[in-house]
Design a protein around this motif. Structure first.
Motif, PDB file in Angstrom:
ATOM      1  N   GLY A  75      13.480   5.764  -9.628  1.00 44.37           N
ATOM      2  CA  GLY A  75      12.176   5.681 -10.272  1.00 44.37           C
ATOM      3  C   GLY A  75      11.371   4.453  -9.934  1.00 44.37           C
ATOM      4  O   GLY A  75      10.265   4.269 -10.462  1.00 44.37           O
ATOM      5  N   ALA A  76      11.883   3.601  -9.044  1.00 40.96           N
ATOM      6  CA  ALA A  76      11.139   2.395  -8.658  1.00 40.96           C
ATOM      7  C   ALA A  76       9.903   2.764  -7.842  1.00 40.96           C
ATOM      8  O   ALA A  76       9.838   3.832  -7.218  1.00 40.96           O
ATOM      9  N   LYS A  77       8.937   1.859  -7.853  1.00 41.19           N
ATOM     10  CA  LYS A  77       7.752   1.980  -6.997  1.00 41.19           C
ATOM     11  C   LYS A  77       7.909   0.953  -5.874  1.00 41.19           C
ATOM     12  O   LYS A  77       8.134  -0.224  -6.151  1.00 41.19           O
ATOM     13  N   VAL A  78       7.779   1.414  -4.633  1.00 44.61           N
ATOM     14  CA  VAL A  78       8.194   0.619  -3.481  1.00 44.61           C
ATOM     15  C   VAL A  78       6.999   0.343  -2.570  1.00 44.61           C
ATOM     16  O   VAL A  78       6.219   1.251  -2.264  1.00 44.61           O
ATOM     17  N   ARG A  81      14.383   8.649  -1.583  1.00 40.85           N
ATOM     18  CA  ARG A  81      14.188   9.914  -2.296  1.00 40.85           C
ATOM     19  C   ARG A  81      14.285   9.715  -3.804  1.00 40.85           C
ATOM     20  O   ARG A  81      13.792  10.538  -4.580  1.00 40.85           O
ATOM     21  N   HIS A  82      14.922   8.637  -4.205  1.00 37.94           N
ATOM     22  CA  HIS A  82      15.060   8.339  -5.633  1.00 37.94           C
ATOM     23  C   HIS A  82      13.865   7.565  -6.178  1.00 37.94           C
ATOM     24  O   HIS A  82      13.774   7.349  -7.388  1.00 37.94           O
ATOM     25  N   ALA A  83      12.955   7.114  -5.303  1.00 39.28           N
ATOM     26  CA  ALA A  83      11.819   6.296  -5.740  1.00 39.28           C
ATOM     27  C   ALA A  83      10.710   7.163  -6.316  1.00 39.28           C
ATOM     28  O   ALA A  83      10.532   8.321  -5.937  1.00 39.28           O
ATOM     29  N   ALA A  84       9.942   6.596  -7.239  1.00 43.33           N
ATOM     30  CA  ALA A  84       8.788   7.306  -7.785  1.00 43.33           C
ATOM     31  C   ALA A  84       7.686   7.405  -6.740  1.00 43.33           C
ATOM     32  O   ALA A  84       6.992   8.425  -6.637  1.00 43.33           O
ATOM     33  N   SER A  85       7.506   6.340  -5.960  1.00 41.55           N
ATOM     34  CA  SER A  85       6.511   6.334  -4.884  1.00 41.55           C
ATOM     35  C   SER A  85       6.888   5.263  -3.877  1.00 41.55           C
ATOM     36  O   SER A  85       7.543   4.279  -4.224  1.00 41.55           O
ATOM     37  N   THR A  86       6.477   5.477  -2.637  1.00 41.96           N
ATOM     38  CA  THR A  86       6.742   4.505  -1.567  1.00 41.96           C
ATOM     39  C   THR A  86       5.497   4.356  -0.714  1.00 41.96           C
ATOM     40  O   THR A  86       4.900   5.354  -0.294  1.00 41.96           O
ATOM     41  N   MET A  87       5.116   3.118  -0.459  1.00 39.39           N
ATOM     42  CA  MET A  87       4.002   2.802   0.441  1.00 39.39           C
ATOM     43  C   MET A  87       4.561   2.013   1.621  1.00 39.39           C
ATOM     44  O   MET A  87       5.248   1.002   1.420  1.00 39.39           O
ATOM     45  N   ILE A  88       4.255   2.466   2.833  1.00 37.82           N
ATOM     46  CA  ILE A  88       4.709   1.807   4.049  1.00 37.82           C
ATOM     47  C   ILE A  88       3.490   1.293   4.807  1.00 37.82           C
ATOM     48  O   ILE A  88       2.643   2.082   5.252  1.00 37.82           O
ATOM     49  N   LEU A  89       3.371  -0.027   4.951  1.00 36.58           N
ATOM     50  CA  LEU A  89       2.302  -0.633   5.747  1.00 36.58           C
ATOM     51  C   LEU A  89       2.815  -0.853   7.164  1.00 36.58           C
ATOM     52  O   LEU A  89       3.918  -1.365   7.351  1.00 36.58           O
ATOM     53  N   PHE A  90       2.005  -0.478   8.173  1.00 32.72           N
ATOM     54  CA  PHE A  90       2.470  -0.639   9.549  1.00 32.72           C
ATOM     55  C   PHE A  90       1.288  -0.680  10.508  1.00 32.72           C
ATOM     56  O   PHE A  90       0.162  -0.300  10.156  1.00 32.72           O
ATOM     57  N   GLY A 136      -0.186   2.717 -10.428  1.00 32.46           N
ATOM     58  CA  GLY A 136      -0.311   3.994  -9.741  1.00 32.46           C
ATOM     59  C   GLY A 136      -1.655   4.211  -9.083  1.00 32.46           C
ATOM     60  O   GLY A 136      -2.008   5.342  -8.732  1.00 32.46           O
ATOM     61  N   THR A 137      -2.421   3.141  -8.898  1.00 33.27           N
ATOM     62  CA  THR A 137      -3.768   3.257  -8.313  1.00 33.27           C
ATOM     63  C   THR A 137      -3.840   2.695  -6.892  1.00 33.27           C
ATOM     64  O   THR A 137      -4.938   2.502  -6.369  1.00 33.27           O
TER      65      THR A 137
END
Length: 265
Positions: free
Chosen positions: A118-121, A161-170, A221-222
């Motif tokens: 449930g973490a936000k990454v 897959r266990h995370a609530a959301s994931t953002m990848i900067l690249f 969440g924004t």
């Protein structure tokens, strides 16, 4: 860091090349992975990634630090995170944000998501894998393959897959970086392309003026790709390396346009 930990939580050596700083402040926890040598280069003012969120947003912080590029491949680090999860440490917080910058820290942070469902990454330029088996295209870290940091499984993309959301900067212009970003395919994963940012993205990501608003929007969440770019671009545009890459690209584009015009019948 030792004095801060003693007064507000703890600071401990996990092993010869790893340490942890915990500061208990609010009901949102930042779990960050960072390089101790990055903070040391800043002198007495050097503090780990996420500390600015503690001061500005009153978040709690658990920072896992490595001495050098270890990929956090250490049984004691794994054991610490597993024990904290089993003891209910992470679940005692209303929300947990996982932050990291750079291939090795991002690699470890993604894998750690399995301990914090449930973490936000939010990860900047992470490596999903470096082994020949899982990332045969990767040529930057071949010497590090001897320590096999991709084991034990799961790899980061699977753990997320266990995370609530994931953002990848690249940086999509960097072929290997873009290939690594493409491996992050877990549900609720958003890849945010920042062309020509390169290593400047890591330098920018760790600044308080950037990491604080990014974390605030991540928590609420924004955090959208548009919002992330709005936050990052002003700081990127003050980075000499980023400006140099933009200038080189502009010069190349101008030359290409001239050649194209002159090639017309």
């Amino acid at each position: 860091m030792a004095s801060i930990g003693e007064a507000h939580g703890f600071f401990t050596r996990i092993s010869a090349r790893h340490m942890a700083l915990f500061v208990d402040e609010g009901d949102t926890l930042v779990l960050s992975f960072d390089r101790a040598d990055r903070t040391w280069h800043q002198g007495d003012s050097g503090l780990p990634l996420g500390f600015d969120c503690l001061r500005a947003l009153e978040y709690s912080l658990l920072s896992i630090l490595s001495v050098g590029r270890t990929w956090f491949r250490d049984a004691f680090v794994e054991e610490m995170l597993q024990n904290l999860a089993q003891e209910g440490f992470f679940s005692s917080y209303k929300e947990v944000l996982i932050l990291a910058s750079g291939p090795d820290c991002g690699h470890a942070a993604a894998r750690a998501a399995r301990f914090v469902p449930g973490a936000k990454v939010l990860l900047s330029r992470p490596a999903a894998a470096i082994s020949a088996r899982h990332a045969p295209f990767e040529t930057r870290f071949t010497a590090d393959r001897r320590t096999d940091p991709d084991t034990p499984l799961p790899l980061g993309p699977e753990a997320l897959r266990h995370a609530a959301s994931t953002m990848i900067l690249f940086d999509p212009i960097h072929t290997l970086e873009a290939a690594q970003a493409a491996l992050f395919t877990a549900p609720n994963t958003t890849r945010i392309a920042l062309p020509h940012s390169g290593a400047a993205l890591d330098r920018t990501f760790t600044k308080g003026e950037v990491i604080v608003p990014l974390s605030r929007h991540l928590q609420s969440g924004t955090l959208t790709p548009q919002k992330a770019r709005e936050i990052l671009r002003p700081s990127l545009r003050r980075d000499p390396g980023y400006l140099a890459r933009l200038s080189t690209n502009a010069a190349y584009s101008a030359r290409a346009a001239t050649v194209a015009r002159n090639s017309r019948p």
